[in-house]
Every structure is written in structure tokens, then in C-alpha cells.
Design a protein around this motif. Structure first.
Motif, PDB file in Angstrom:
ATOM      1  N   HIS A 104      35.968  45.575  36.026  1.00 21.62           N
ATOM      2  CA  HIS A 104      37.032  44.803  36.666  1.00 21.62           C
ATOM      3  C   HIS A 104      37.669  43.834  35.665  1.00 21.62           C
ATOM      4  O   HIS A 104      38.895  43.655  35.652  1.00 21.62           O
ATOM      5  CB  HIS A 104      36.475  44.022  37.866  1.00 21.62           C
ATOM      6  CG  HIS A 104      35.928  44.889  38.957  1.00 21.62           C
ATOM      7  ND1 HIS A 104      36.498  46.088  39.319  1.00 21.62           N
ATOM      8  CD2 HIS A 104      34.847  44.712  39.785  1.00 21.62           C
ATOM      9  CE1 HIS A 104      35.799  46.626  40.308  1.00 21.62           C
ATOM     10  NE2 HIS A 104      34.800  45.809  40.608  1.00 21.62           N
TER      11      HIS A 104
ATOM     12  N   ASN B  34      40.048  45.582  33.190  1.00 26.06           N
ATOM     13  CA  ASN B  34      41.343  45.904  33.798  1.00 26.06           C
ATOM     14  C   ASN B  34      42.261  44.684  33.820  1.00 26.06           C
ATOM     15  O   ASN B  34      43.463  44.785  33.539  1.00 26.06           O
ATOM     16  CB  ASN B  34      41.137  46.433  35.222  1.00 26.06           C
ATOM     17  CG  ASN B  34      40.498  47.808  35.246  1.00 26.06           C
ATOM     18  OD1 ASN B  34      40.626  48.573  34.287  1.00 26.06           O
ATOM     19  ND2 ASN B  34      39.794  48.135  36.314  1.00 26.06           N
ATOM     20  N   LEU B  35      41.699  43.522  34.144  1.00 25.59           N
ATOM     21  CA  LEU B  35      42.497  42.293  34.147  1.00 25.59           C
ATOM     22  C   LEU B  35      42.905  41.898  32.728  1.00 25.59           C
ATOM     23  O   LEU B  35      44.027  41.424  32.500  1.00 25.59           O
ATOM     24  CB  LEU B  35      41.699  41.155  34.785  1.00 25.59           C
ATOM     25  CG  LEU B  35      41.599  41.166  36.317  1.00 25.59           C
ATOM     26  CD1 LEU B  35      40.573  40.144  36.773  1.00 25.59           C
ATOM     27  CD2 LEU B  35      42.948  40.868  36.942  1.00 25.59           C
TER      28      LEU B  35
ATOM     29  N   ASP C 175      45.915  43.445  31.465  1.00 23.86           N
ATOM     30  CA  ASP C 175      47.143  42.871  32.043  1.00 23.86           C
ATOM     31  C   ASP C 175      47.467  41.497  31.464  1.00 23.86           C
ATOM     32  O   ASP C 175      48.386  40.825  31.939  1.00 23.86           O
ATOM     33  CB  ASP C 175      46.997  42.758  33.563  1.00 23.86           C
ATOM     34  CG  ASP C 175      47.007  44.124  34.253  1.00 23.86           C
ATOM     35  OD1 ASP C 175      47.579  45.072  33.674  1.00 23.86           O
ATOM     36  OD2 ASP C 175      46.437  44.234  35.356  1.00 23.86           O
TER      37      ASP C 175
ATOM     38  N   LYS D 107      43.515  34.522  44.840  1.00 24.39           N
ATOM     39  CA  LYS D 107      43.095  35.828  44.334  1.00 24.39           C
ATOM     40  C   LYS D 107      44.182  36.439  43.451  1.00 24.39           C
ATOM     41  O   LYS D 107      45.366  36.327  43.737  1.00 24.39           O
ATOM     42  CB  LYS D 107      42.792  36.776  45.501  1.00 24.39           C
ATOM     43  CG  LYS D 107      41.442  36.533  46.155  1.00 24.39           C
ATOM     44  CD  LYS D 107      41.004  37.757  46.952  1.00 24.39           C
ATOM     45  CE  LYS D 107      39.540  37.663  47.351  1.00 24.39           C
ATOM     46  NZ  LYS D 107      39.039  38.916  47.926  1.00 24.39           N
ATOM     47  N   VAL D 108      43.752  37.091  42.369  1.00 28.40           N
ATOM     48  CA  VAL D 108      44.681  37.848  41.532  1.00 28.40           C
ATOM     49  C   VAL D 108      44.413  39.340  41.639  1.00 28.40           C
ATOM     50  O   VAL D 108      45.209  40.166  41.193  1.00 28.40           O
ATOM     51  CB  VAL D 108      44.592  37.411  40.062  1.00 28.40           C
ATOM     52  CG1 VAL D 108      45.075  35.983  39.905  1.00 28.40           C
ATOM     53  CG2 VAL D 108      43.181  37.556  39.512  1.00 28.40           C
ATOM     54  N   SER D 109      43.292  39.687  42.221  1.00 30.21           N
ATOM     55  CA  SER D 109      42.954  41.085  42.501  1.00 30.21           C
ATOM     56  C   SER D 109      41.870  41.074  43.560  1.00 30.21           C
ATOM     57  O   SER D 109      41.415  40.013  44.009  1.00 30.21           O
ATOM     58  CB  SER D 109      42.450  41.796  41.230  1.00 30.21           C
ATOM     59  OG  SER D 109      41.138  41.378  40.900  1.00 30.21           O
ATOM     60  N   GLU D 110      41.427  42.253  43.915  1.00 30.76           N
ATOM     61  CA  GLU D 110      40.372  42.345  44.929  1.00 30.76           C
ATOM     62  C   GLU D 110      39.081  41.703  44.448  1.00 30.76           C
ATOM     63  O   GLU D 110      38.262  41.242  45.254  1.00 30.76           O
ATOM     64  CB  GLU D 110      40.139  43.821  45.267  1.00 30.76           C
ATOM     65  CG  GLU D 110      39.106  44.057  46.358  1.00 30.76           C
ATOM     66  CD  GLU D 110      38.865  45.530  46.625  1.00 30.76           C
ATOM     67  OE1 GLU D 110      37.937  45.843  47.384  1.00 30.76           O
ATOM     68  OE2 GLU D 110      39.606  46.379  46.063  1.00 30.76           O
ATOM     69  N   HIS D 111      38.917  41.661  43.119  1.00 34.12           N
ATOM     70  CA  HIS D 111      37.627  41.229  42.575  1.00 34.12           C
ATOM     71  C   HIS D 111      37.700  39.934  41.776  1.00 34.12           C
ATOM     72  O   HIS D 111      36.677  39.497  41.245  1.00 34.12           O
ATOM     73  CB  HIS D 111      37.064  42.329  41.662  1.00 34.12           C
ATOM     74  CG  HIS D 111      37.001  43.673  42.320  1.00 34.12           C
ATOM     75  ND1 HIS D 111      36.058  43.988  43.270  1.00 34.12           N
ATOM     76  CD2 HIS D 111      37.792  44.768  42.171  1.00 34.12           C
ATOM     77  CE1 HIS D 111      36.246  45.244  43.678  1.00 34.12           C
ATOM     78  NE2 HIS D 111      37.290  45.742  43.031  1.00 34.12           N
TER      79      HIS D 111
ATOM     80  N   GLN E 298      39.729  35.856  40.948  1.00 30.59           N
ATOM     81  CA  GLN E 298      40.552  34.747  41.408  1.00 30.59           C
ATOM     82  C   GLN E 298      41.000  33.911  40.217  1.00 30.59           C
ATOM     83  O   GLN E 298      40.376  33.959  39.142  1.00 30.59           O
ATOM     84  CB  GLN E 298      39.746  33.866  42.386  1.00 30.59           C
ATOM     85  CG  GLN E 298      39.398  34.585  43.682  1.00 30.59           C
ATOM     86  CD  GLN E 298      38.431  33.802  44.558  1.00 30.59           C
ATOM     87  OE1 GLN E 298      37.319  34.250  44.834  1.00 30.59           O
ATOM     88  NE2 GLN E 298      38.846  32.618  45.001  1.00 30.59           N
TER      89      GLN E 298
ATOM     90  N   ALA F 170      41.485  33.938  34.682  1.00 28.77           N
ATOM     91  CA  ALA F 170      40.921  34.492  35.910  1.00 28.77           C
ATOM     92  C   ALA F 170      39.404  34.483  35.816  1.00 28.77           C
ATOM     93  O   ALA F 170      38.834  34.516  34.720  1.00 28.77           O
ATOM     94  CB  ALA F 170      41.424  35.914  36.142  1.00 28.77           C
TER      95      ALA F 170
ATOM     96  N   ILE G  91      35.842  36.264  37.555  1.00 30.06           N
ATOM     97  CA  ILE G  91      35.218  37.265  38.419  1.00 30.06           C
ATOM     98  C   ILE G  91      33.889  36.692  38.900  1.00 30.06           C
ATOM     99  O   ILE G  91      32.988  36.437  38.091  1.00 30.06           O
ATOM    100  CB  ILE G  91      34.995  38.584  37.676  1.00 30.06           C
ATOM    101  CG1 ILE G  91      36.341  39.237  37.377  1.00 30.06           C
ATOM    102  CG2 ILE G  91      34.117  39.532  38.480  1.00 30.06           C
ATOM    103  CD1 ILE G  91      36.258  40.535  36.627  1.00 30.06           C
TER     104      ILE G  91
END
Length: 469
Positions: free
Chosen positions: A128, A131-132, A135, A160-164, A166, A258, A260
């Protein structure tokens, strides 16, 4: 491409007497028999498709690290610091190295002294994070608190910036117990694990914005760094870089941060209490790293020993850490204060703050068996094919008796072959060198006699390990 960067430094003073300046925490064996460095290296390989990590460490730990990882199929690269300058300079230089390997590389930054048992959950979190990072985010790994811990920094999580993951709202220094309990109740705080994931280019861009002076100074250092085999030695100018953590230098200022909140178990093994918690306990809460202990009528007590049988009776909530030359007995609640022992030893000049009785060298080890004014007795073990430096001593003579193996000895103008039960005498002032010419370990007993027996009474003339100044 995900490149692991392993930060392997720090004296681990709260884990004295096992962790010492010359043999720090990453080399301790906790949770499975392997050193923390080896476990970190194996985690790094597993999550990066066997991409060779870069280990950033002090040049004094290179041979120790090299030997520790000798059995690994994929060997690491090394970036060697002449002195410790915290995580920001280390990460900046590691990013410069990574950019030369692959311009769009992502870095996974891992301290070498953490313990993670739930590796599948950790690997998922890394996926995860990668992937961030692709980006453009600078990603931290948070750990969901299991209690109101006051020894860790905290991260307050935002939107949140994705499902996993913040956004990071703010960083919080180690709080008091009341504040830590409040963070636990609120539920939007995680422990700051000190692990990161970002593109090499992204972290260098962040340095350019938030700490350009450090970045430019690091670039000048990098220009003077040349590879030699699997290692790169940073020049003496590295010591002039700002001594600052990556959190202070960049993370607490940048906007694209971010976090996780990882579900994996994690411990930074910061003190003996954490070591005890990493070992299965008996019915009374007692833990030990060695089956050769006897525990009677004791509770919540941790015993750490290697060579000697240790028996305890009627103890409660204590730490008993036994090494050949030092014994620590402390209340578990005072485990953070062990560093004060190290500070006192250092202030008094006592060698126990820095070295063990057995000391690692590039060629093998030596163990001090006995020492008193005027003499010192050592057991010396030399690896096959290894050789000590060509050297001399001003203040001491040495008697060498071979116990096992084959040796070639340069003693003044003589070259002597020795085997078991043979010996030679080396007067003070004689140039001498010891080489293991056999295919097994060479063991010998050395008896030193003289007015001064310090390890700094060595003048080196030649050395295959680059220790001639």
C-alpha cells in the motif's frame, strides 16, 4: 523498483550490558535466534523481490555486518559513515545512491533494530505504501497503539487519502501517561515507527524545499564518495553535516505526508522490558533467553544469560541480565534508566560501556581472559585465510602459544610457521604479524607483559582491512 534502505546505527544504551558501542543493538539475537539486522535484511528481501538492500552504518560495523550476513544469498551494499549524524543525512545520501541505480526508484527505509513477527501484514502495508509513494506521497508506517505508551512518538491522523492511508495532521513528541491514554481513547493516533516509503526523487525534492542547506552539503559529500566492492566510504566531510532526524528535517514540514496505520505487531526493542515482552512467558510471567535458568517463587522477571547458569528465588518484576564481564539487576519499571549506567561508565572511562570481553575484529575475535597490572591474557581466534596487521607495540611484549590450527608469524626479521603446542616471543618494538594459513580457525593464547597494555598501543604499518592511517 523498491530498494530497501536499512539504517543500522545507534549504541542501544538502554540494552546494556548486551548492547554496547562496539557491538550495538542490531547484532542482538531476539525472537528466533537471528540478529535483528539479519531479520531486517530478510524482511527487506522478501518485500522487494530480492532487491539487494543498502545498509547505512558506521564504518566500524562493516566487517561485523558483513560476517553477520555472510550466509545470505543476496548480499547488501554498504554506505559507511565515519561518524553518526542521525537519519536525515543518511537518508539524503541513500537517496542519491538510489537515483544512480534507477531514477524512479522507491525507497523503503527500515531501522535495523526493530522486531516484526507478523510479516504478512507488514508486507501488505508495504505494498500500500509503495502505491502511494508512486503518486508522490512521503509515506510513514504507523503502528496502532496497544496501550498508553510514553516512550514513543505519536502521529495524529487526518483525512483519508486511500482505503489504507490517511494524511498526517501532526507529529507529537513522547507524551505523558495522561495524554497517551487520551490519544488511545480518541483512536486517531498511531505510534511513529520510524519506517518510511517514498520515491528517491520525492524525498530529495522535499529536502530542497525544507532543508536546502543540508541537501547541498550532502551533495558535496556524495561527490567525494567512491565505491569499492560492496561498500562506499563517506569522506570525513560527512561529519560536518547537520545532526538531525528526517522527522525534524523534512517530515514535520512537508505537506504530502501520508501514514499507513499498520495492523502488524511491532517493537523497536528500545529497552529490556520490550525484550521480555518479545519472549513467551511461563505461567508466572517469567521470561528467559536461555533454558539454563532456574526460577523459583518469582513472577514477571526476565533473565538474560549466555554462558552461565543463573538461578533466581523470590523475585518480582525484575530484570537480570548477565554477561561475562557485567551484571545488570533492575526493576522492570526502571528499564529506560539503564542508559544512566552507560553514561556513568563512559564518564569514568570504563571500557564496559564500549566493548565486551570478547571483541570482534575483521580477522576474527579476541577474548580477554584475565587482566591485572603488568599483564593481560587473551584468547585470539583468527578466521581461515585472515591476517592481523603488520604492527608493533611500544610498551608491551607478547608471548603467543598456538592451541589449534596453523599460523605464519612475522617476528622482526623472522618468518615462522607454528602449529598446536608451539610458541614464539615478540619483544616490545618488534614488527610482527599473525596469519592463519590453514582451512580451520586458528586459536592461540596471547600473554602480554608491560607497563601499558591499552589497545591504542598499536602502530600499524600494513593492513589488508584498510586500517593504516
Amino acid at each position: 523498483m523498491l530498494i530497501p534502505i536499512i539504517l543500522s546505527g545507534g549504541a542501544g544504551t538502554r540494552l546494556w550490558p548486551v548492547s554496547r558501542e562496539a557491538y550495538p543493538k542490531p547484532f542482538m539475537r531476539i525472537g528466533g535466534g537471528k540478529s535483528l539486522l539479519t531479520q531486517t535484511h530478510e524482511r527487506a528481501l522478501a518485500v522487494s523481490c530480492n532487491t539487494a538492500p543498502l545498509i547505512v552504518t558506521n564504518r566500524e560495523y562493516y566487517f561485523l555486518s558483513h560476517d553477520e550476513l555472510a550466509d545470505q544469498e543476496v548480499k547488501p551494499h554498504y554506505l559507511l559513515e565515519p561518524t553518526g549524524r542521525n537519519t536525515a543525512p543518511a537518508i539524503a545520501l541513500a537517496a542519491m545512491w538510489a537515483m544512480e541505480q534507477k531514477s524512479d526508484a522507491c525507497l523503503l527505509v527500515l531501522p535495523a533494530d526493530h522486531l516484526i513477527k507478523d510479516t504478512p501484514s507488514f508486507y501488505t502495508a508495504v505494498q500500500h505504501a509503495e502505491n502511494l509513494a508512486k503518486d508522490g506521497f512521503l509515506v510513514l508506517f504507523g503502528v496502532k497503539p496497544t496501550g498508553p505508551e510514553t516512550g514513543f512518538g505519536y502521529i495524529e491522523m487526518g483525512d483519508k487519502v486511500s482505503e489504507h492511508a490517511q494524511l498526517v495532521r501532526r507529529f507529537v513528541e513522547k507524551p505523558d501517561a495522561v495524554t497517551a491514554a487520551k490519544y488511545l481513547e480518541q483512536g486517531n493516533y498511531v505510534w511513529n515507527s520510524g519506517m518510511f516509503c517514498f520515491r528517491a526523487s520525492a524525498i530529495l525534492e522535499a529536502f530542497a524545499v525544507y532543508n536546502p542547506a543540508l541537501l547541498e552539503a550532502a551533495r558535496e559529500v556524495w561527490k567525494s564518495t567512491r565505491p569499492e566492492g560492496d561498500k562506499m566510504e563517506l569522506p570525513a566531510s560527512f561529519a560536518a553535516l547537520e545532526n538531525i532526524s528526517i522527522d525534524y528535517a523534512v517530515m514535520e514540514k512537508a505537506k504530502n505526508i501520508a501514514v499507513i496505520p499498520g495492523d502488524f505487531d511491532w517493537s523497536d526493542i528500545g529497552a529490556w522490558k520490550a525484550v521480555a515482552e518479545a519472549i513467551p512467558a511461563d505461567a508466572d510471567g517469567n521470561t528467559s533467553n536461555n533454558c539454563q535458568t532456574i526460577v523459583i517463587d518469582s513472577r514477571n522477571t526476565h533473565i538474560e544469560t549466555k554462558d552461565r547458569l543463573v538461578a533466581v528465588i523470590g523475585l518480582n518484576n525484575l530484570l537480570v541480565v548477565d554477561t561475562p564481564d557485567a551484571l545488570l539487576v533492575a526493576d522492570k519499571s526502571k528499564s529506560q534508566e539503564v542508559r544512566e549506567v552507560v553514561a556513568r561508565l563512559k564518564a569514568s572511562g570504563h571500557e564496559a560501556h564500549r566493548t565486551h570481553r570478547t571483541v570482534a575484529r575483521p580477522w576474527g575475535t579476541y577474548t580477554v581472559l584475565q587482566e591485572a597490572p603488568g599483564f593481560k591474557i587473551k584468547r585470539i581466534a583468527v578466521k581461515p585465510g585472515a591476517s592481523l596487521s603488520l604492527q608493533m607495540h611500544h610498551h608491551r611484549s607478547e608471548h603467543w602459544v598456538v592451541v589449534s590450527g596453523k599460523a605464519e608469524v612475522i617476528n622482526g626479521e623472522q618468518v615462522i610457521a607454528l602449529e598446536a603446542n608451539q610458541s614464539t616471543y615478540i619483544p616490545a618494538g618488534n614488527k610482527h604479524r599473525l596469519t592463519n594459513t590453514g582451512d580451520t580457525e586458528l586459536a592461540l593464547i596471547e600473554v602480554q607483559c608491560g607497563s601499558y597494555l591499552g589497545e591504542d598501543d598499536i602502530v600499524r604499518f600494513e593492513d589488508i582491512y584498510g586500517r593504516v592511517k
